[in-house]
Design an enzyme around this catalytic site. Structure first.
Site, mmCIF file in Angstrom:
data_model
loop_
_atom_site.group_PDB
_atom_site.id
_atom_site.type_symbol
_atom_site.label_atom_id
_atom_site.label_comp_id
_atom_site.label_asym_id
_atom_site.label_seq_id
_atom_site.Cartn_x
_atom_site.Cartn_y
_atom_site.Cartn_z
ATOM 1 N N LYS A 155 72.294 26.584 -10.967
ATOM 2 C CA LYS A 155 71.247 27.431 -10.817
ATOM 3 C C LYS A 155 71.848 28.630 -10.445
ATOM 4 O O LYS A 155 72.801 28.718 -9.157
ATOM 5 C CB LYS A 155 70.305 27.047 -9.908
ATOM 6 C CG LYS A 155 68.860 27.927 -9.792
ATOM 7 C CD LYS A 155 69.000 29.098 -8.802
ATOM 8 C CE LYS A 155 69.176 28.412 -7.289
ATOM 9 N NZ LYS A 155 69.306 29.405 -6.382
ATOM 10 N N SER A 171 85.288 13.953 -5.625
ATOM 11 C CA SER A 171 84.043 13.554 -5.911
ATOM 12 C C SER A 171 83.193 13.498 -4.517
ATOM 13 O O SER A 171 83.803 13.273 -3.617
ATOM 14 C CB SER A 171 84.279 11.893 -6.346
ATOM 15 O OG SER A 171 84.654 12.146 -7.786
ATOM 16 N N ARG A 196 34.544 29.363 -29.757
ATOM 17 C CA ARG A 196 34.984 28.063 -30.257
ATOM 18 C C ARG A 196 36.436 27.591 -29.803
ATOM 19 O O ARG A 196 36.996 26.335 -29.586
ATOM 20 C CB ARG A 196 34.996 27.955 -31.966
ATOM 21 C CG ARG A 196 33.360 27.715 -32.472
ATOM 22 C CD ARG A 196 33.455 27.906 -33.844
ATOM 23 N NE ARG A 196 33.523 29.350 -34.258
ATOM 24 C CZ ARG A 196 33.409 29.556 -35.569
ATOM 25 N NH1 ARG A 196 33.288 28.593 -36.521
ATOM 26 N NH2 ARG A 196 33.649 30.855 -35.894
ATOM 27 N N ALA A 221 87.798 14.108 -1.880
ATOM 28 C CA ALA A 221 86.712 13.278 -2.109
ATOM 29 C C ALA A 221 85.833 13.027 -0.783
ATOM 30 O O ALA A 221 86.459 12.605 0.219
ATOM 31 C CB ALA A 221 86.689 12.203 -2.973
#
Length: 466
Positions: free
Chosen positions: A352, A406, A17, A424
């Site tokens: 990661k 950045s 089931r 940057a």
């Protein structure tokens, strides 16, 4: 419990089931195999050894449940009585009592097994069986009693007469047998019934006919003994288990803001004064410290988290997070990542297999992969570590106190020394010595009036401005 008490868990069924290729015993329930809940309750009750009867998908079941148990193979599923027969050769010679349980009843508690065993011993019964009074007993075997109220047998629903189907007291597939009585009764079983199977429930009638004492222990909470037969029942049981886990956490000093949207697996540990906000999922071997705020909208799996952390609206798997760390919103922390004390990770950051040093900030729109980053470093918005060259992955090492501007592109393998500055917009391909400034971009050229001159030249040539 006594050392001469053992247990048999029936986990051989296919679970038709469930409509799954996976054996019923290992259907996932809050991240654990279904049968593992019964096994854990027996272990917590001090029962050993535990014999698991396997059949359908036997190798898969054994692999999922682990090596802590003895296994008996029921190659043909010929009924519950037949299943127990396969386990009898594995019983220790000095076993005095045998607990028998269905592997598909995950709500059972150690106290149920303790009560069954104590009832059998105190009454000197050949069998103590757990029963429950149900408003709707459909699907369960009914308990038969004589005029004195003694248990004299169990009739399965498919074999029950109409007046027997009206009985509300049911058998729940939990028993404590005296080992010698069980060994003596099993060979007397017959398969002359509607199912053509050897019913374990028929052992009760055999014992009663022999004049052996059979007693019922009626559970004060019938839900503890209920089995799972389909996916909807699995979902309902999962909800009950979830509420049990959350209630215990609250009793231990954890705040759960919205239990209805909080999913915490039984393997998770959480310290006091931690607050769980709505839509938080904590899974696997996760341990969280004290005074944290988790969520809203957080997924955490197989992680360790220190004290005083703030994690929200993020997806974090197989990471180690120390104390006073902030992650979120919308961060993706992947396996192998270590965030040391005081690290701040902000919005739309993916990390990661990176070790991030104490106090370092990674606040915006950044990908860091396969890197080691020192203490007190600032990673600017849009920074990328280019760790894959199409064939192999390479590591980036960034020292202490580094400022990465950045939109810097750090092309591994690469080492940036302590205190260095990365301008940057720079694609950095070569190592940067400590306290050095690295700039890798073309000089800006400004041509004053260029737009006006271009427009005038177009008009002079007969063009029209669009």
């Amino acid at each position: 419990m006594a050392s001469k008490l053992t247990a048999i868990v029936m986990a051989a069924g296919k679970g038709t089931r469930m409509k799954s290729e996976r054996p019923k015993a290992i259907m996932p329930l809050l991240g654990q195999p279904l049968a593992s809940y019964v096994l854990r309750a027996l272990e917590q009750a001090g029962v050993e050894p535990i014999i698991v009867v396997v059949g359908h998908g036997a190798d898969e079941v054994k692999q999922a449940l682990g090596e802590n148990y003895l296994y008996a193979l029921q190659s043909e599923q010929l009924g519950t009585g037949h299943a127990v027969m396969q386990a009898i050769p594995h019983l220790p010679p000095d076993a005095l009592y045998v607990l028998i349980a269905a592997g598909d009843s995950p709500l059972v508690t150690p106290e149920v097994f303790q009560s069954l065993y104590e009832t059998a011993v105190q009454t000197d019964a050949a069998c103590a069986l757990a029963t429950a009074l149900l408003d709707d007993p459909t699907g369960y075997g009914r308990i038969l009693r004589n005029e004195r109220g003694d248990v004299i047998g169990i009739v399965e629903e498919k074999d029950a007469a109409p007046e027997q189907k009206a009985i509300r007291e049911v058998c729940t597939s939990f028993y404590c047998f005296r080992a010698d009585a069980l060994r003596d009764a099993l060979p007397r079983l017959s398969n002359q019934n509607a199912q053509g199977e050897y019913y374990l429930t028929d052992v009760i009638g055999i014992l009663a006919e022999q004049g052996a004492r059979v007693v019922a222990w009626q559970s004060p909470d019938p839900t503890l003994l209920l089995g799972v037969n389909n996916r909807w029942e699995l979902a309902q049981v999962g909800n009950t288990l979830r509420m049990r886990i959350l209630k215990q956490l609250c009793s231990d000093g954890v705040t759960v803001v919205d239990p209805a949207t909080t999913y915490i697996e039984p393997t998770v540990q959480i310290g006091r004064d931690t607050v769980i906000e709505p839509n938080t999922h904590l899974r696997g071997n996760t341990a969280v410290g004290a005074n944290c705020t988790l969520g809203p909208d957080l997924y955490l799996q197989d992680c360790t988290v220190g004290d005083n952390c703030r994690l929200f609206r993020s997806h974090i798997i197989q990471a180690r997070i120390e104390s006073d760390v902030s992650v979120g919103p919308f961060a993706h922390i992947r396996p192998g990542t270590v965030l040391h004390n005081g690290v701040r990770v902000g919005d739309f950051v993916e990390i990661k297999n990176v070790e991030v040093g104490e106090g370092t900030k990674v606040l915006h729109l950044t990908y860091l992969g396969d890197a080691t980053i020192g203490k007190g470093t600032n990673i600017g918005a849009g920074t990328i570590t280019c760790n894959y060259d199409g064939e192999r992955k390479h590591r980036t090492v960034i020292g202490d106190g580094v400022f990465v501007g950045s939109h810097a592109t750090l092309i591994a393998p690469l080492t940036i020394g302590d205190g260095a500055y990365i301008a940057a917009g720079s694609p950095i391909t070569d190592d940067v010595p400590p306290e050095s400034l690295a700039i890798a971009r073309s000089y800006q050229t400004v041509k004053a009036g260029w737009v006006r001159k271009r427009r005038e030249s177009k008009h002079g040539a007969g063009g029209t401005e669009q």
